[in-house]
Design a protein around this motif. Sequence first.
Motif, PDB file in Angstrom:
ATOM      1  N   ALA A 181       0.833  -1.207   0.000  1.00  0.00           N
ATOM      2  CA  ALA A 181       0.000   0.000   0.000  1.00  0.00           C
ATOM      3  C   ALA A 181       0.865   1.253   0.000  1.00  0.00           C
ATOM      4  O   ALA A 181       0.600   2.209  -0.749  1.00  0.00           O
ATOM      5  CB  ALA A 181      -0.934  -0.004   1.206  1.00  0.00           C
ATOM      6  N   ASN A 182       1.889   1.269   0.819  1.00  0.00           N
ATOM      7  CA  ASN A 182       2.721   2.464   0.918  1.00  0.00           C
ATOM      8  C   ASN A 182       3.547   2.693  -0.337  1.00  0.00           C
ATOM      9  O   ASN A 182       3.813   3.841  -0.710  1.00  0.00           O
ATOM     10  CB  ASN A 182       3.612   2.380   2.158  1.00  0.00           C
ATOM     11  N   ALA A 183       3.946   1.629  -1.027  1.00  0.00           N
ATOM     12  CA  ALA A 183       4.667   1.790  -2.293  1.00  0.00           C
ATOM     13  C   ALA A 183       3.777   2.465  -3.338  1.00  0.00           C
ATOM     14  O   ALA A 183       4.210   3.379  -4.047  1.00  0.00           O
ATOM     15  CB  ALA A 183       5.154   0.427  -2.796  1.00  0.00           C
ATOM     16  N   ILE A 184       2.520   2.019  -3.414  1.00  0.00           N
ATOM     17  CA  ILE A 184       1.590   2.635  -4.373  1.00  0.00           C
ATOM     18  C   ILE A 184       1.296   4.077  -3.980  1.00  0.00           C
ATOM     19  O   ILE A 184       1.237   4.972  -4.829  1.00  0.00           O
ATOM     20  CB  ILE A 184       0.276   1.833  -4.429  1.00  0.00           C
ATOM     21  N   TYR A 185       1.106   4.295  -2.695  1.00  0.00           N
ATOM     22  CA  TYR A 185       0.770   5.642  -2.215  1.00  0.00           C
ATOM     23  C   TYR A 185       1.884   6.633  -2.547  1.00  0.00           C
ATOM     24  O   TYR A 185       1.630   7.719  -3.088  1.00  0.00           O
ATOM     25  CB  TYR A 185       0.540   5.589  -0.701  1.00  0.00           C
ATOM     26  N   GLN A 186       3.116   6.263  -2.219  1.00  0.00           N
ATOM     27  CA  GLN A 186       4.238   7.168  -2.471  1.00  0.00           C
ATOM     28  C   GLN A 186       4.411   7.441  -3.953  1.00  0.00           C
ATOM     29  O   GLN A 186       4.654   8.579  -4.373  1.00  0.00           O
ATOM     30  CB  GLN A 186       5.530   6.582  -1.887  1.00  0.00           C
ATOM     31  N   PHE A 187       4.259   6.406  -4.762  1.00  0.00           N
ATOM     32  CA  PHE A 187       4.415   6.598  -6.198  1.00  0.00           C
ATOM     33  C   PHE A 187       3.284   7.460  -6.765  1.00  0.00           C
ATOM     34  O   PHE A 187       3.513   8.402  -7.514  1.00  0.00           O
ATOM     35  CB  PHE A 187       4.441   5.238  -6.912  1.00  0.00           C
ATOM     36  N   GLY A 188       2.049   7.111  -6.386  1.00  0.00           N
ATOM     37  CA  GLY A 188       0.918   7.843  -6.946  1.00  0.00           C
ATOM     38  C   GLY A 188       0.860   9.278  -6.506  1.00  0.00           C
ATOM     39  O   GLY A 188       0.629  10.187  -7.320  1.00  0.00           O
ATOM     40  N   TRP A 189       1.056   9.510  -5.212  1.00  0.00           N
ATOM     41  CA  TRP A 189       0.940  10.872  -4.692  1.00  0.00           C
ATOM     42  C   TRP A 189       2.150  11.716  -5.068  1.00  0.00           C
ATOM     43  O   TRP A 189       2.015  12.808  -5.629  1.00  0.00           O
ATOM     44  CB  TRP A 189       0.792  10.826  -3.167  1.00  0.00           C
ATOM     45  N   SER A 190       3.345  11.229  -4.734  1.00  0.00           N
ATOM     46  CA  SER A 190       4.549  12.055  -4.875  1.00  0.00           C
ATOM     47  C   SER A 190       5.120  12.044  -6.285  1.00  0.00           C
ATOM     48  O   SER A 190       5.199  13.076  -6.953  1.00  0.00           O
ATOM     49  CB  SER A 190       5.602  11.584  -3.866  1.00  0.00           C
ATOM     50  N   ILE A 249      -1.085   2.691 -12.512  1.00  0.00           N
ATOM     51  CA  ILE A 249      -1.473   3.081 -11.158  1.00  0.00           C
ATOM     52  C   ILE A 249      -2.857   2.527 -10.832  1.00  0.00           C
ATOM     53  O   ILE A 249      -3.088   1.987  -9.744  1.00  0.00           O
ATOM     54  CB  ILE A 249      -1.455   4.615 -11.011  1.00  0.00           C
ATOM     55  N   LEU A 250      -3.782   2.657 -11.766  1.00  0.00           N
ATOM     56  CA  LEU A 250      -5.141   2.183 -11.516  1.00  0.00           C
ATOM     57  C   LEU A 250      -5.171   0.673 -11.287  1.00  0.00           C
ATOM     58  O   LEU A 250      -5.894   0.180 -10.410  1.00  0.00           O
ATOM     59  CB  LEU A 250      -6.052   2.559 -12.690  1.00  0.00           C
ATOM     60  N   VAL A 251      -4.392  -0.075 -12.074  1.00  0.00           N
ATOM     61  CA  VAL A 251      -4.376  -1.527 -11.898  1.00  0.00           C
ATOM     62  C   VAL A 251      -3.723  -1.902 -10.565  1.00  0.00           C
ATOM     63  O   VAL A 251      -4.245  -2.740  -9.814  1.00  0.00           O
ATOM     64  CB  VAL A 251      -3.647  -2.220 -13.064  1.00  0.00           C
ATOM     65  N   LEU A 252      -2.588  -1.288 -10.242  1.00  0.00           N
ATOM     66  CA  LEU A 252      -1.899  -1.585  -8.988  1.00  0.00           C
ATOM     67  C   LEU A 252      -2.754  -1.223  -7.780  1.00  0.00           C
ATOM     68  O   LEU A 252      -2.759  -1.917  -6.764  1.00  0.00           O
ATOM     69  CB  LEU A 252      -0.584  -0.800  -8.910  1.00  0.00           C
ATOM     70  N   LEU A 253      -3.480  -0.133  -7.899  1.00  0.00           N
ATOM     71  CA  LEU A 253      -4.269   0.361  -6.776  1.00  0.00           C
ATOM     72  C   LEU A 253      -5.621  -0.349  -6.647  1.00  0.00           C
ATOM     73  O   LEU A 253      -6.240  -0.320  -5.586  1.00  0.00           O
ATOM     74  CB  LEU A 253      -4.472   1.866  -6.940  1.00  0.00           C
ATOM     75  N   HIS A 254      -6.065  -0.987  -7.729  1.00  0.00           N
ATOM     76  CA  HIS A 254      -7.413  -1.562  -7.734  1.00  0.00           C
ATOM     77  C   HIS A 254      -7.684  -2.532  -6.577  1.00  0.00           C
ATOM     78  O   HIS A 254      -8.745  -2.442  -5.947  1.00  0.00           O
ATOM     79  CB  HIS A 254      -7.697  -2.259  -9.070  1.00  0.00           C
ATOM     80  N   PRO A 255      -6.800  -3.464  -6.227  1.00  0.00           N
ATOM     81  CA  PRO A 255      -7.123  -4.356  -5.105  1.00  0.00           C
ATOM     82  C   PRO A 255      -7.360  -3.607  -3.796  1.00  0.00           C
ATOM     83  O   PRO A 255      -8.095  -4.085  -2.936  1.00  0.00           O
ATOM     84  CB  PRO A 255      -5.878  -5.256  -5.007  1.00  0.00           C
ATOM     85  N   PHE A 256      -6.742  -2.449  -3.653  1.00  0.00           N
ATOM     86  CA  PHE A 256      -6.853  -1.676  -2.426  1.00  0.00           C
ATOM     87  C   PHE A 256      -8.026  -0.691  -2.478  1.00  0.00           C
ATOM     88  O   PHE A 256      -8.746  -0.529  -1.498  1.00  0.00           O
ATOM     89  CB  PHE A 256      -5.554  -0.909  -2.171  1.00  0.00           C
ATOM     90  N   MET A 257      -8.188  -0.020  -3.616  1.00  0.00           N
ATOM     91  CA  MET A 257      -9.244   0.982  -3.797  1.00  0.00           C
ATOM     92  C   MET A 257     -10.030   0.637  -5.065  1.00  0.00           C
ATOM     93  O   MET A 257      -9.849   1.256  -6.116  1.00  0.00           O
ATOM     94  CB  MET A 257      -8.637   2.379  -3.921  1.00  0.00           C
ATOM     95  N   PRO A 258     -10.894  -0.363  -4.989  1.00  0.00           N
ATOM     96  CA  PRO A 258     -11.525  -0.865  -6.218  1.00  0.00           C
ATOM     97  C   PRO A 258     -12.512   0.103  -6.869  1.00  0.00           C
ATOM     98  O   PRO A 258     -12.650   0.112  -8.090  1.00  0.00           O
ATOM     99  CB  PRO A 258     -12.233  -2.137  -5.754  1.00  0.00           C
ATOM    100  N   PHE A 259     -13.197   0.905  -6.076  1.00  0.00           N
ATOM    101  CA  PHE A 259     -14.278   1.716  -6.637  1.00  0.00           C
ATOM    102  C   PHE A 259     -13.756   2.885  -7.470  1.00  0.00           C
ATOM    103  O   PHE A 259     -14.129   3.046  -8.628  1.00  0.00           O
ATOM    104  CB  PHE A 259     -15.179   2.229  -5.510  1.00  0.00           C
ATOM    105  N   ILE A 260     -12.900   3.719  -6.899  1.00  0.00           N
ATOM    106  CA  ILE A 260     -12.415   4.879  -7.644  1.00  0.00           C
ATOM    107  C   ILE A 260     -11.579   4.447  -8.832  1.00  0.00           C
ATOM    108  O   ILE A 260     -11.639   5.055  -9.905  1.00  0.00           O
ATOM    109  CB  ILE A 260     -11.614   5.840  -6.738  1.00  0.00           C
TER     110      ILE A 260
END
Length: 992
Positions: free
Chosen positions: A747-756, A796-807
């Motif tokens: 989760a933190n790897a995706i967060y840092q990449f997506g946000w920063s 990003i959307l594919v990597l994040l989907h298991p964690f945040m499926p709706f958005i």
Amino acid sequence: MSELPKTFDPADIEQRWYAHWEANGLFHPDRPGAEPWTIVNPPPNVTGSLHIGHALDNTLQDILTRHARLQGKDALWVVGTDHAGIATQMVVERQMALKQQKRTDFSREDFVAKVWEWKAESGGEITRQLRRLGCSMDWENERFTMDPGFSKAVIKVFVDLYNQGLLYRDKRLVNWDPGLGTAISDLEVETIEVKGGFWHFRYPLADGVTLDDGRDHIVVATTRPETMLADMAVAVNAADPRYQSVIGKFIDQPITGRRIPIIADDHADPELGSGAVKITPGHDFNDFEVGKRAGFKPADMLNMLDAKANVVQTADGLVPAEFIGLHRFKKDGMPGARELVVERMKALGCLVSHIDKEGAEHDAEPRTIQTPFGDRSNVVIEPWLTDQWYVDAATLAKAPIEAVRSGAIEIVPKSWEKTFFNWMENIQPWCVSRQLWWGHRIPALFGPKVVNGEIQYFDWSQHFVADTSAEQLALAAQYYPDGCEIAVCDSFGAAFQHDFTSGAYPNKVAIYQDEDVLDTWFSSALWPFATMGWPDENPPRDGEGDHLPLPANGGGGVPQRTALVDSPPHRPSAVPPPRAGGDLTLNGRYPNDVLISGFDILFFWDARMMMQGMHFMGDVPFRKLYLHGLVRAADGAKMSKSKGNTVDPLGLIDKYGADALRFFMAAMESQGRDIKMDEKRVEGYRNFATKLWNAARFAQGNGIVASTSLTPPAAALAVNKWIIGETIRTVQAVDAALADLRFDGAANAIYQFGWSQFCDWYLELIKPVLGQMDAPATGPDADETRAVAGWVLDQILVLLHPFMPFITEELWSKMGEREYELIVAKWPVAEASAIDAEASREIDWLIKLVSEVRAARNELGISPGTRMAMHGREMSPDTAARLDRQSAVVARLARVDHVAGDAPAGGAAQIVVDEATFVLPLEGVIDLDAERARLTKGIAAAEKERDSLAARLNNPSFVERAKPEAIEKARADHAEKSAEAERLSAALARLG
């Protein structure tokens, strides 16, 4: 491409997408030839509602399920509910009480019918709530532990274990709940501190025997005086010199007159109290073991209480009549057995008074006692000697122990293995019977024994166990004398009455069906294979079973398929290589791949699935067992309704959206640690979703659309090469973290990449290349950048989907035409060869330089709009070349202009990046003396607070007496002030 609204509204997105996924069967495994991947949910109680622990447990399961689906596996997440014998029966009985009805007003059959009616009307609340969380479960095959097919498996397992000698009838102590009138498991016992007493009594030695010091009695102490009505011995330690001369002698118990032996047992600790312990094996777990060591058979141990904890006559008839019928405690204003025992012992001169510090005399020494309560009845649990059905858990535990030792089952975190082995290697017989009406009724008939051809009408211990009533009756017919007429009754009372009112002797007999039901842990232990259709040789697949589906709308019928995109659901046809581990059974669904579980049910459920699975299937039930921690309150305290510190996950979903709550759970789930609830962080992850939403809107406004490529587009610009490399590194990090079940790391790897890296840096760096929205740039650089940006956003959307499926599904659908929904897209492949090391070094250097300049300006209070000169010193040729290529970007983002040559004399801020020093002259920009004074004053204040906090933390008195939350706050404040002092000192040093 559909334009995104300005405002991100989770509620609208979540409701719409979940209905679409479910109606179109996108949670249902339907990939012929694909590698099967299976996980089962810990079935929640059918009476339950979603609590924060459920939210954590199911979020982690959904992450793994969606990830497996994106990898192209035929992912099945088995969903179902547990019939929850005690909880469900209590719910229905409460409803009946509102109508002035009680269970015993109805026949057992009619009552069970009422429970089924309740289940049909109200028993699906938690499954509807799991949908709100976004759980991608196979609702088309929802299971229930009382389904006909599942019940068939439960009965078979009971009968097979019985026939194999691994399940038997025995008299032992159990946790008895007098409020519910049933045995309960350890998990259903809650230990609470209660203010009580510690009484000391004189037990007179029999036959004129005295101790070496001349005393004619032994003093024993107890917190439960009432149990002395069933005392059977007094234990002393064989090494205790005070009592060696009386071991084997007797004591006359003062109230009952019962003569009981003095026995030697290590349970008696010479260092505690008098060193002598009263032994009541029928009402204390430790005493039960002492009694067995002393040679008392369980059948001979005395029982002084009935099922409601009222005093009854013991087998030897020595309980005085005045005690019979009394409750163990005070009740309805009337004294209980405890009070009367103390009163009688005091009258006999056998009570040893307690003298407090002030010299006052009391009957008992005040004590705070760890007292077991039934978690549902709120009644004190009584260790009670009763006949129950038991499983030989020690034998069944051998295979799971070896499986964990050999690695056939991997427990994560590994630190739980020691606890697992300790419990399994010292496991006790498992009591599997419960005195309820709702549940799997035990497949046994009971009747009188036959001795020498004669029916013993007063000994009803003979039992006949088989899969069906007809087979049970056939066993009975074989057992009783030829020509004997057999009547089958529904209860012991009916059978007993039949035999003694119908003139049964000598050629008639009534037998009855066992009135108990099975512990729900017994049935749920079969979950990994009974949900797959076992024991059928050809178990049903997909929708062919006898499950009882609950539609999403809670009503009848099957939801209609709907479409949010024009294309049909994607069904990959690639056939991955077979999974290691040999042939798989039950259509490739056993063993399951992984189990996610709270550590608190490691023994109640996880270990028992291992026992039953390995015994009946010949293989482990799952390859990996992941044990997560508890979700605690913000201060670290355990959540409980009594403390008023519970958190409603549905309330958090209403406020921030399911995606934000899910991401919080994943980001905070660190192996071996509990999670502290922090609503601010949930809000922060809602902000992350909003940031991603705005990034997608920026992309739409700048001509960036859905990518048509699974592989990275060709790139020439350094910034595009850099973001491609960062994307691949993120995929690698997420892959590694999920492989190790490190949810926080993923989760933190995706967060840092997506946000920063993507939102904060990449989109900012490419703005000049894209031009203005009203005047978009054209040409090779712009085309390349749009293609790369679209590809990265897709990853990003594919990597994040298991964690945040709706958005992610919403953004996926709005960025352009797609062949398939995101839920069945393809997981990114990390091609390390696509990483351009030089481009990565250049952009990393650029980001570091801009960040350092911004930090220096901020620390010195320089207005963001002020343009400044910047001079480079000791730059290598590579750095000079980078600065030359990126000078326009540095000027735009850091508001500094590179000036060749040495910096003028005077105050300046100095920034070191790699080997080079960059100088920002400050003359005319700020008042240097005032700034030095400000920084010096700030440093002194921060250091003073830092040192004060350090002194407090180094004070043993503070650490020992302060509340844990106060200590934690002091440590956090100390770290904050230390960092502030260092930051201000660095700023002062920069002034030169």
